[in-house]
Design a protein around this motif. Structure first.
Motif, mmCIF file in Angstrom:
data_model
loop_
_atom_site.group_PDB
_atom_site.id
_atom_site.type_symbol
_atom_site.label_atom_id
_atom_site.label_comp_id
_atom_site.label_asym_id
_atom_site.label_seq_id
_atom_site.Cartn_x
_atom_site.Cartn_y
_atom_site.Cartn_z
ATOM 1 N N SER A 46 0.842 -1.206 0.000
ATOM 2 C CA SER A 46 0.000 0.000 0.000
ATOM 3 C C SER A 46 0.870 1.245 0.000
ATOM 4 O O SER A 46 0.605 2.206 -0.731
ATOM 5 N N GLY A 47 1.891 1.238 0.842
ATOM 6 C CA GLY A 47 2.747 2.417 0.979
ATOM 7 C C GLY A 47 3.459 2.758 -0.312
ATOM 8 O O GLY A 47 3.472 3.911 -0.748
ATOM 9 N N LEU A 283 8.186 8.530 1.303
ATOM 10 C CA LEU A 283 7.151 9.211 2.087
ATOM 11 C C LEU A 283 5.879 8.367 2.153
ATOM 12 O O LEU A 283 5.254 8.234 3.210
ATOM 13 N N GLY A 284 5.518 7.758 1.012
ATOM 14 C CA GLY A 284 4.331 6.894 0.986
ATOM 15 C C GLY A 284 4.436 5.764 2.000
ATOM 16 O O GLY A 284 3.491 5.467 2.742
ATOM 17 N N LEU A 285 5.616 5.141 2.046
ATOM 18 C CA LEU A 285 5.850 4.030 2.977
ATOM 19 C C LEU A 285 5.760 4.484 4.414
ATOM 20 O O LEU A 285 5.014 3.911 5.221
ATOM 21 N N ILE A 286 6.527 5.546 4.728
ATOM 22 C CA ILE A 286 6.577 5.986 6.127
ATOM 23 C C ILE A 286 5.191 6.412 6.599
ATOM 24 O O ILE A 286 4.769 6.100 7.718
ATOM 25 N N GLU A 287 4.460 7.112 5.714
ATOM 26 C CA GLU A 287 3.098 7.519 6.083
ATOM 27 C C GLU A 287 2.235 6.307 6.415
ATOM 28 O O GLU A 287 1.468 6.322 7.378
ATOM 29 N N THR A 288 2.365 5.264 5.585
ATOM 30 C CA THR A 288 1.537 4.075 5.803
ATOM 31 C C THR A 288 1.912 3.374 7.101
ATOM 32 O O THR A 288 1.042 2.951 7.871
ATOM 33 N N ALA A 303 5.152 14.006 6.912
ATOM 34 C CA ALA A 303 5.874 14.720 5.855
ATOM 35 C C ALA A 303 6.642 15.893 6.450
ATOM 36 O O ALA A 303 7.815 16.110 6.130
ATOM 37 N N LEU A 304 5.972 16.613 7.346
ATOM 38 C CA LEU A 304 6.619 17.785 7.912
ATOM 39 C C LEU A 304 7.780 17.391 8.824
ATOM 40 O O LEU A 304 8.822 18.029 8.823
ATOM 41 N N LEU A 305 7.612 16.298 9.575
ATOM 42 C CA LEU A 305 8.705 15.821 10.413
ATOM 43 C C LEU A 305 9.893 15.383 9.560
ATOM 44 O O LEU A 305 11.044 15.686 9.876
ATOM 45 N N THR A 306 9.576 14.664 8.460
ATOM 46 C CA THR A 306 10.643 14.222 7.561
ATOM 47 C C THR A 306 11.396 15.426 7.016
ATOM 48 O O THR A 306 12.627 15.463 6.993
ATOM 49 N N PHE A 307 10.613 16.423 6.610
ATOM 50 C CA PHE A 307 11.167 17.665 6.079
ATOM 51 C C PHE A 307 12.134 18.289 7.090
ATOM 52 O O PHE A 307 13.284 18.602 6.786
#
Lengths: 322, 238
Positions: A46-47, A283-288, A303-307
């Motif tokens: 999914s991610g 980002l897709g993976l980490i979000e999932t 996303a903002l933390l990653t940024f």
């Protein structure tokens, strides 16, 4: 800060990020939460598939930045506009939204031509700040116009053609996600081939590396600016429609998507198409992972933390190549 | 007359650099533009190539008024600037840089033979063709910059300080190449050079520019013997 060849060090670092985040997530999901590894495989698929869509949107943003040196702050709104236009046209024509994708691309491409050749073109004469403010103003205007036109409701773009789920080795895959993912990857590769192989694409890269020298080669810089912006916006429209098919679209989602795509291109190295794809996938993976482990309310914070993390760990390294 | 610069006034913002420049270049010539730093040499070439719009005056090329023409239009007409500091595309290969030089339609159709000619003039570029331009030595970068200019099939080649910062041996190689480009390929050259002695030797004519105005004009040989030039620019006894 240019549309560059893949930076292999960066790609290696991103793959490392993939492996580490997946290892941590695997540990949590399987050993702490006592789930099967099949469920983990489900999260990974999914991610990655969500990440492909993010990658496509980020490719558009990175091309605009590479050529115009402007962060397109209206990118998320333009994605949503693309989604709504697809929804609208597919309802109107009674066809599957999948077939409407090219129309939506063309409509947003034309809107991009209009914005660039009138608004941005004059703003760019006054330095780098006015066009960024202009993009922000466009974002606000579009958001409110979309609320007027379609209300602030969340909509799902249903595609009857791919509205089913298939099972592969026990992992269930939404067909909409799978088709979007494949299409996104193909489009990103096409864009990459375009900027690397064609003469106009080479002109695009030339401008991103040295604007004045590019003009001295006989490249019509204003036309290439228009092309870059419109192409970027057109790709955003396709990505926005795909998001609507996988999740939903809403006029209020624009700002979050803008920050996500900015986070992705910073993560992947600004100006690099390959970086945009890999950054999107991560980002897709980490979000999932975070959505499953911590809770879906935290997804947008990722996303903002990653940024922030990227800016703290490699601020100059990711923004500049020298 | 191929190029005519007529009473051109130009500058940056409030600062006026050129205060009424007049110069002409005839077909087949090498013309040098000499002067101290800040005199307005680079600004003159920027006006001729279209990178800078003049505040007054007129620029003509082969009888056409090109004062307001854009840079890419002038490139199509055959006015090619090899800018100061080379301005290569650092993250592209030598070959890609050369290909971009031949961006115009006309140049693209003859890309093979021009490429052959450029490799003939600067064989090192052929050896380095798959190397990134940013990794070349200073001399190689200058050869690439000139080669990239030639790829556009120039009628008038504008060279801004091609020997700046190069080792004496490379300077000789570059200056000889410029001479050959003019004599063998018949390309008209307008040259800015620090190396006044050598550039006057290969020039048909030269202009001295001081404080944004042309103060002296003559054939290369005349200026080599001119007392003011000898003391101010050549450091020789008048």
């Amino acid at each position: 800060m240019s549309i560059a060849r893949p930076n292999f060090q960066l790609i290696a670092a991103l793959i490392l990020a993939f492996v580490i985040s997946s290892a941590i997530a695997y540990y949590y999901v399987v050993y702490v939460m006592n789930n099967t590894s099949l469920l983990f495989a489900q999260l990974v698929t999914s991610g990655l598939m969500l990440g492909g869509i993010y990658g496509l949107a980020a490719t558009g943003l990175t091309i605009i930045f590479g050529v115009m040196k402007i962060i397109n702050l209206a990118h998320g709104e333009l994605m949503m506009l693309g989604g709504f236009i697809s929804l609208w046209i597919s309802t109107f024509l009674r066809t599957d939204p999948l077939f409407v994708l090219p129309i939506s691309f063309v409509v947003l491409f034309v809107i991009g031509v209009f914005f660039q050749s009138t608004l941005f073109n004059s703003a760019m004469r006054y330095g780098l700040n006015p066009p960024v403010f202009l993009a922000f103003a466009i974002a606000l205007a579009l958001q409110n116009l979309m609320i007027l036109a379609w209300t602030a409701d969340v909509r799902i773009i249903r595609s009857p053609l791919i509205d089913s789920t298939v099972q592969v080795e026990g992992v269930s895959i939404q067909l909409a996600r799978f088709v979007s993912f494949i299409l996104a990857i193909v489009l990103i590769l096409l864009v990459k081939a375009f900027i690397e192989k064609t003469m106009i694409g080479k002109g695009l890269r030339a401008i991103s590396q040295n604007r004045e020298a590019a003009a001295l080669m006989g490249i019509n810089v204003s036309i290439v600016n228009v092309l870059a912006y419109s192409l970027g916006v057109g790709l955003a429209a396709i990505a926005g429609t795909m998001l609507g098919m996988v999740f939903s679209v809403s006029p209020l989602d624009g700002p979050v998507l803008t920050s996500k795509t900015i986070a992705i291109i910073v993560l992947g190295g600004i100006g690099s198409v390959a970086g945009a794809l890999v950054g999107g996938l991560i980002l897709g993976l980490i979000e999932t992972y975070v959505g499953y482990i911590v809770g879906s309310g935290f997804i947008n914070a990722v996303a903002l933390l990653t940024f922030l993390l990227v800016l703290i760990l490699r601020p100059s390294g990711l923004f500049g190549e020298r | 007359m191929m190029l005519g610069v007529d009473n051109v006034v130009a500058g940056y913002g409030e600062v006026t650099v050129l205060k009424g420049i007049n110069l002409t270049v005839r077909k087949g010539e090498i013309v040098s533009l000499l002067g101290a730093n800040g005199a307005g040499k680079t600004t003159t070439l920027k006006v001729i190539s279209g990178l800078l719009q003049p505040k007054g005056g007129r620029v003509s090329f082969n009888g056409h008024d090109i004062t307001t023409a854009r840079t890419n239009e002038r490139v199509k007409m055959g006015i090619i600037l090899v800018p100061e500091g080379r301005q290569l595309f650092p993250r592209m290969t030598v070959l890609e840089n050369l290909e971009l030089g031949a961006y115009t339609k006309k140049a693209r159709t003859r890309i093979k033979e021009t490429l052959h000619r450029v490799y003939e003039l600067f064989p090192i570029l052929k050896e380095r063709k798959f190397q990134l331009a940013g990794t070349l030595s200073g001399g190689e970068q200058q050869m690439l910059a000139i080669g990239r200019g030639l790829m556009a099939l120039p009628e008038l080649l504008l060279l801004d300080e091609p020997s700046l910062g190069l080792a004496p041996k490379i300077v000789k190689l570059v200056m000889d190449a410029i001479d050959r480009i003019n004599k063998v390929d018949g390309i008209t050259v307008l040259l800015i050079e620090q190396n006044v002695y050598r550039s006057l030797q290969i020039s048909d004519r030269a202009y001295i520019i001081e404080n944004g105005m042309i103060t002296l004009e003559g054939s290369g040989q005349e200026l080599l013997n001119e007392p003011r030039v000898r003391s101010a620019y050549l450091g020789l006894s008048a």
